[in-house]
Design a protein around this motif. Structure first.
Motif, PDB file in Angstrom:
ATOM      1  N   PHE A  58       0.809  -1.231   0.000  1.00 18.95           N
ATOM      2  CA  PHE A  58       0.000   0.000   0.000  1.00 18.95           C
ATOM      3  C   PHE A  58       0.837   1.274   0.000  1.00 18.95           C
ATOM      4  O   PHE A  58       0.360   2.332   0.398  1.00 18.95           O
ATOM      5  CB  PHE A  58      -1.020   0.001   1.147  1.00 18.95           C
ATOM      6  CG  PHE A  58      -1.997  -1.130   1.033  1.00 18.95           C
ATOM      7  CD1 PHE A  58      -3.009  -1.092   0.093  1.00 18.95           C
ATOM      8  CD2 PHE A  58      -1.878  -2.249   1.843  1.00 18.95           C
ATOM      9  CE1 PHE A  58      -3.894  -2.146  -0.035  1.00 18.95           C
ATOM     10  CE2 PHE A  58      -2.762  -3.312   1.724  1.00 18.95           C
ATOM     11  CZ  PHE A  58      -3.773  -3.256   0.782  1.00 18.95           C
ATOM     12  N   CYS A  60       1.532   2.796  -2.590  1.00 20.32           N
ATOM     13  CA  CYS A  60       0.845   3.620  -3.596  1.00 20.32           C
ATOM     14  C   CYS A  60      -0.312   4.421  -2.997  1.00 20.32           C
ATOM     15  O   CYS A  60      -0.833   5.341  -3.635  1.00 20.32           O
ATOM     16  CB  CYS A  60       0.349   2.745  -4.739  1.00 20.32           C
ATOM     17  SG  CYS A  60      -0.838   1.474  -4.258  1.00 20.32           S
ATOM     18  N   TRP A  61      -0.716   4.092  -1.805  1.00 19.82           N
ATOM     19  CA  TRP A  61      -1.772   4.838  -1.120  1.00 19.82           C
ATOM     20  C   TRP A  61      -1.205   5.739  -0.031  1.00 19.82           C
ATOM     21  O   TRP A  61      -1.761   6.780   0.273  1.00 19.82           O
ATOM     22  CB  TRP A  61      -2.771   3.888  -0.482  1.00 19.82           C
ATOM     23  CG  TRP A  61      -3.751   3.281  -1.427  1.00 19.82           C
ATOM     24  CD1 TRP A  61      -3.870   3.539  -2.759  1.00 19.82           C
ATOM     25  CD2 TRP A  61      -4.748   2.329  -1.114  1.00 19.82           C
ATOM     26  NE1 TRP A  61      -4.885   2.786  -3.293  1.00 19.82           N
ATOM     27  CE2 TRP A  61      -5.445   2.036  -2.294  1.00 19.82           C
ATOM     28  CE3 TRP A  61      -5.125   1.689   0.053  1.00 19.82           C
ATOM     29  CZ2 TRP A  61      -6.497   1.130  -2.355  1.00 19.82           C
ATOM     30  CZ3 TRP A  61      -6.172   0.784   0.003  1.00 19.82           C
ATOM     31  CH2 TRP A  61      -6.856   0.516  -1.193  1.00 19.82           C
ATOM     32  N   GLN A  62      -0.099   5.313   0.598  1.00 14.85           N
ATOM     33  CA  GLN A  62       0.378   6.019   1.783  1.00 14.85           C
ATOM     34  C   GLN A  62       1.603   6.901   1.529  1.00 14.85           C
ATOM     35  O   GLN A  62       1.563   8.101   1.790  1.00 14.85           O
ATOM     36  CB  GLN A  62       0.714   4.997   2.883  1.00 14.85           C
ATOM     37  CG  GLN A  62      -0.509   4.214   3.320  1.00 14.85           C
ATOM     38  CD  GLN A  62      -0.147   3.009   4.170  1.00 14.85           C
ATOM     39  OE1 GLN A  62       1.009   2.626   4.274  1.00 14.85           O
ATOM     40  NE2 GLN A  62      -1.156   2.394   4.767  1.00 14.85           N
ATOM     41  N   PRO A  65       1.378   8.481  -3.077  1.00 11.19           N
ATOM     42  CA  PRO A  65       0.012   8.361  -3.592  1.00 11.19           C
ATOM     43  C   PRO A  65      -0.065   8.326  -5.123  1.00 11.19           C
ATOM     44  O   PRO A  65       0.462   9.200  -5.797  1.00 11.19           O
ATOM     45  CB  PRO A  65      -0.693   9.600  -3.039  1.00 11.19           C
ATOM     46  CG  PRO A  65       0.082   9.943  -1.803  1.00 11.19           C
ATOM     47  CD  PRO A  65       1.502   9.585  -2.125  1.00 11.19           C
ATOM     48  N   PRO A 111      -2.854   1.584  -7.572  1.00 11.52           N
ATOM     49  CA  PRO A 111      -2.576   3.027  -7.457  1.00 11.52           C
ATOM     50  C   PRO A 111      -3.625   3.903  -8.151  1.00 11.52           C
ATOM     51  O   PRO A 111      -3.698   5.099  -7.881  1.00 11.52           O
ATOM     52  CB  PRO A 111      -1.213   3.189  -8.154  1.00 11.52           C
ATOM     53  CG  PRO A 111      -0.593   1.840  -8.114  1.00 11.52           C
ATOM     54  CD  PRO A 111      -1.728   0.867  -8.167  1.00 11.52           C
ATOM     55  N   LEU A 114      -8.358   5.347  -4.906  1.00  8.98           N
ATOM     56  CA  LEU A 114      -8.113   6.072  -3.655  1.00  8.98           C
ATOM     57  C   LEU A 114      -8.243   5.096  -2.488  1.00  8.98           C
ATOM     58  O   LEU A 114      -8.986   4.112  -2.579  1.00  8.98           O
ATOM     59  CB  LEU A 114      -9.111   7.217  -3.517  1.00  8.98           C
ATOM     60  CG  LEU A 114      -8.956   8.346  -4.540  1.00  8.98           C
ATOM     61  CD1 LEU A 114     -10.152   9.294  -4.486  1.00  8.98           C
ATOM     62  CD2 LEU A 114      -7.657   9.104  -4.303  1.00  8.98           C
ATOM     63  N   PRO A 115      -7.574   5.352  -1.379  1.00  5.55           N
ATOM     64  CA  PRO A 115      -7.595   4.412  -0.266  1.00  5.55           C
ATOM     65  C   PRO A 115      -8.899   4.404   0.534  1.00  5.55           C
ATOM     66  O   PRO A 115      -9.088   3.553   1.387  1.00  5.55           O
ATOM     67  CB  PRO A 115      -6.428   4.869   0.615  1.00  5.55           C
ATOM     68  CG  PRO A 115      -6.196   6.285   0.259  1.00  5.55           C
ATOM     69  CD  PRO A 115      -6.631   6.446  -1.164  1.00  5.55           C
ATOM     70  N   HIS A 129     -13.555   1.214  -3.743  1.00  2.00           N
ATOM     71  CA  HIS A 129     -12.680   2.384  -3.676  1.00  2.00           C
ATOM     72  C   HIS A 129     -12.998   3.291  -4.857  1.00  2.00           C
ATOM     73  O   HIS A 129     -13.159   2.825  -5.981  1.00  2.00           O
ATOM     74  CB  HIS A 129     -11.217   1.958  -3.729  1.00  2.00           C
ATOM     75  CG  HIS A 129     -10.792   1.166  -2.544  1.00  2.00           C
ATOM     76  ND1 HIS A 129     -10.407   1.756  -1.365  1.00  2.00           N
ATOM     77  CD2 HIS A 129     -10.712  -0.169  -2.344  1.00  2.00           C
ATOM     78  CE1 HIS A 129     -10.090   0.819  -0.486  1.00  2.00           C
ATOM     79  NE2 HIS A 129     -10.282  -0.360  -1.060  1.00  2.00           N
ATOM     80  N   ARG A 132      -8.969   7.286  -8.516  1.00  2.00           N
ATOM     81  CA  ARG A 132      -8.064   8.424  -8.362  1.00  2.00           C
ATOM     82  C   ARG A 132      -8.115   9.315  -9.606  1.00  2.00           C
ATOM     83  O   ARG A 132      -7.915  10.522  -9.547  1.00  2.00           O
ATOM     84  CB  ARG A 132      -6.636   7.912  -8.158  1.00  2.00           C
ATOM     85  CG  ARG A 132      -5.612   8.996  -7.908  1.00  2.00           C
ATOM     86  CD  ARG A 132      -4.224   8.402  -7.665  1.00  2.00           C
ATOM     87  NE  ARG A 132      -4.164   7.521  -6.524  1.00  2.00           N
ATOM     88  CZ  ARG A 132      -4.010   7.916  -5.250  1.00  2.00           C
ATOM     89  NH1 ARG A 132      -3.917   9.190  -4.968  1.00  2.00           N
ATOM     90  NH2 ARG A 132      -3.960   7.033  -4.281  1.00  2.00           N
TER      91      ARG A 132
END
Length: 162
Positions: A58, A60-62, A65, A111, A114-115, A129, A132
């Protein structure tokens, strides 16, 4: 219309499902010619690409982004997915689902999401989700071959996944 053809067959350009995809594109070209719509086709042959499996970290989320920590061909794939009007998925059915290398590509689209979770009311699970990137209006076409005498119930997991 910008078409992204994703060939998910381990056979690469010798794929039977790819032959069907080419026929589909030829039909589109004939239709677009009469409408005077310009058509461009971009092909991705996963068998000749370097796309690793998602690590589930994760990042790619944290930490980064929208960008995966794995540096391979997936960044190019995501750019092409975002810019395409129609995404044509071409693959053989292997053991009730897509070939593993295509599943890697599908998983690595993380990616693009969105988380945060949103509730769903469309019968495909309780949550999802949000995207993005603006993926509204994109069309997807699945073209697949299989050795079964009938498609009944053999494509259930593929249909749920897409």
């Amino acid at each position: 219309m910008r078409i992204l053809l994703i060939n998910g067959s381990p056979k690469g350009k010798r794929s039977n499902s790819l032959k069907l995809a080419y026929s589909f594109i030829k039909g589109l070209e004939n239709g677009c010619t009469s409408n005077k719509e310009e058509l461009s086709v971009d092909e991705l042959h996963i068998a000749s690409m370097n796309i690793g499996a998602c690590k589930g970290c994760f990042t790619c989320w944290q930490k980064t982004p929208g960008r995966c920590c794995i540096n391979d061909d997936m960044q190019t794939v995501i750019k092409k997915l975002i810019s395409a009007d129609l995404i044509l998925w071409s693959f053989p059915l292997y053991y009730f689902n897509v070939p593993g290398m295509l599943k890697n590509l599908i998983d690595r689209q993380l990616p693009m999401s969105l988380p945060f979770m949103s509730s769903r009311q469309d019968g495909y699970g309780s949550g999802s989700h949000d995207a993005r990137y603006d993926m509204e209006g994109k069309r997807h076409v699945l073209i697949s071959t299989c050795g079964f005498y009938s498609a009944d119930e053999n494509y259930d997991s593929v249909l749920r996944m897409f």
